[in-house]
Write an enzyme that holds these catalytic residues in place. Structure first.
Site: not given
Length: 427
Positions: A154-155, A228, A262, A359
């Site tokens: 699932k992109h 991640e 990241c 972030e």
């Protein structure tokens, strides 16, 4: 969110895709379950040969695949080429070493025979991000398929052509139908697939919110999950550092993939003795970077991946400045078409500012002065420890501190010293 290819350099829609129906998803699950029963019984040599063939296809058609990456998520074309080449290296690595990693191990015990045996799990669902749309998939798929598992991808919704190209690559390399499939689905369909008893594990690279949702579902179903998530990595420079080297490396690490990595450097923690000089020269280097067509060799700053990403970065910057942060350059959308954001530097960032605690996934460098002469080492890590977690860090340490102290006081998964962190496509 619509499943569509939009060129970030122009903002133009190139192709829209319909999400798979429940019937199509069910068929894909059936094919994957059937394929697993065959694939798990194939030899390591057979799987390795197919991974080697996968690497050959990636290398042969690297420019075609790189163009798809750049047209869908906007990164520099040369970075897309590097990403494809890294995928090929990853396939070859597991083709060459996978059997050794999975060899049965005998262990001593009071039983007649004891051993450790590595067996495939079955169908693995991979929920992957857009920032490295080939590498993030291949770093999961190569070891998973080599181990005898099968994959469902699932992109991200903005890279459907990358997702479909990857499925075709594995099929062209000789993997059986159903061993690796792409699902064009909305986020709302993911939970049901994780809960399906045919799916044995899930892996995700994405936001903390997405990771929490996936882990919660997998936990309730007692299924393995690998996550991640986000990170805001420090780049720490002490007085004994070679300034020019630390400057050029810092700019490169912050700007890799237009800041959308990241493990890119995001928070720059600089010793007070060199802070003003370092920041001034860093700002000049950021101002000199050339934005433009990501396909052009001379372009240094590519667009952000989408309008939503650009707006999110701009909102974080604006709120941080409103909270008291000082902006030394950038801080706004670049003129012209596409999703370009000017390279930005923020200093004097207060703790209540988004840039301090979150972030920032774009070309924004955050600076903090480190009063090294007046604070013991544990107190220096304040801008590191009370903001977003870090995947990695880069240190250019002073001779006043031992490497042991640095390792002990600044925790991160992947530390580097005196070099650029090994960001995905450049590693």
């Amino acid at each position: 969110m619509a499943i569509a290819s939009i060129n970030p350099a122009t903002g133009e829609l190139s192709k829209r895709f319909e999400a798979h129906t429940d019937t199509e998803i069910e068929s894909a699950l059936d094919r994957a379950a059937s394929a697993f029963e065959k694939h798990r019984r194939t030899s390591f040599a057979s799987r390795a040969a197919k991974l080697q063939r996968t690497a050959e296809i990636l290398e042969k058609d690297r420019e075609e695949f790189a163009r798809i990456i750049t047209s869908e998520m906007g990164k520099l074309f040369r970075g897309s080429i590097e990403e494809i080449e890294k995928c090929a290296r990853g396939c070859r690595y597991y083709a060459e070493h996978g059997e050794k990693f999975l060899t049965e191990q005998s262990v001593s015990s009071d039983a007649a025979r004891s051993l450790i045996r590595f067996q495939p799990l079955g169908i693995i669902l991979a929920i992957m991000p857009w920032n490295f749309p080939f590498w993030q998939v291949f770093r999961f798929a190569a070891p998973a398929l080599m181990a005898g598992n099968v994959g469902l991808l699932k992109h991200a919704s903005n890279v459907p052509q990358c997702a479909l190209a990857i499925e075709n690559i594995f099929r062209d390399a000789g993997f059986e139908d159903g061993v690796f499939q792409t699902l064009l689905i909305e986020n709302e369909a993911v939970e049901k697939i994780i809960r399906d008893p045919r799916v044995k594990a899930v892996t995700l690279t994405g936001s903390d919110r997405a990771g929490s949702a996936v882990a919660s579902t997998a936990g309730r179903e007692l299924k393995k999950s690998v996550l991640e998530l986000g990170g805001s990595d420090p780049f720490i420079v002490m007085p004994s550092a070679k300034l020019e080297e630390a400057l050029s490396t810092g700019v490169k690490s912050r700007m890799v993939n237009s800041g959308q990595s990241c493990i890119a450097a995001k928070r720059f923690i600089i010793a007070d003795a060199i802070y003003d000089k370092y920041v001034a020269q860093f700002v000049e280097k950021m101002k000199s970077l050339k934005s433009g067509d990501p396909m052009a060799e001379t372009t240094e700053v590519a667009p952000l991946s989408s309008e939503n990403i650009l707006r999110g970065v701009d909102q974080q910057v604006r709120k941080s400045v409103a909270a008291g942060a000082k902006m030394l350059c950038g801080g706004k959308r670049a003129a012209g078409t596409g999703y370009f954001y000017e390279p930005t530097v923020l200093t004097e960032i207060p703790k209540n500012a988004p840039a301090y605690r979150e972030e920032v996934f774009g070309p924004v460098a955050l600076f903090f002065a480190c009063e090294i002469a007046r604070k013991p080492l544990p107190l220096l890590m304040t801008p590191v420890s009370d903001s977003a977690p870090a995947f990695g860090r880069t240190t250019w340490p002073s001779r006043n501190f031992s490497r042991v102290n640095w390792r002990a006081e600044w925790y991160s998964s992947m530390p580097w010293s005196h070099q650029i962190r090994a960001c995905h496509s450049a590693a």
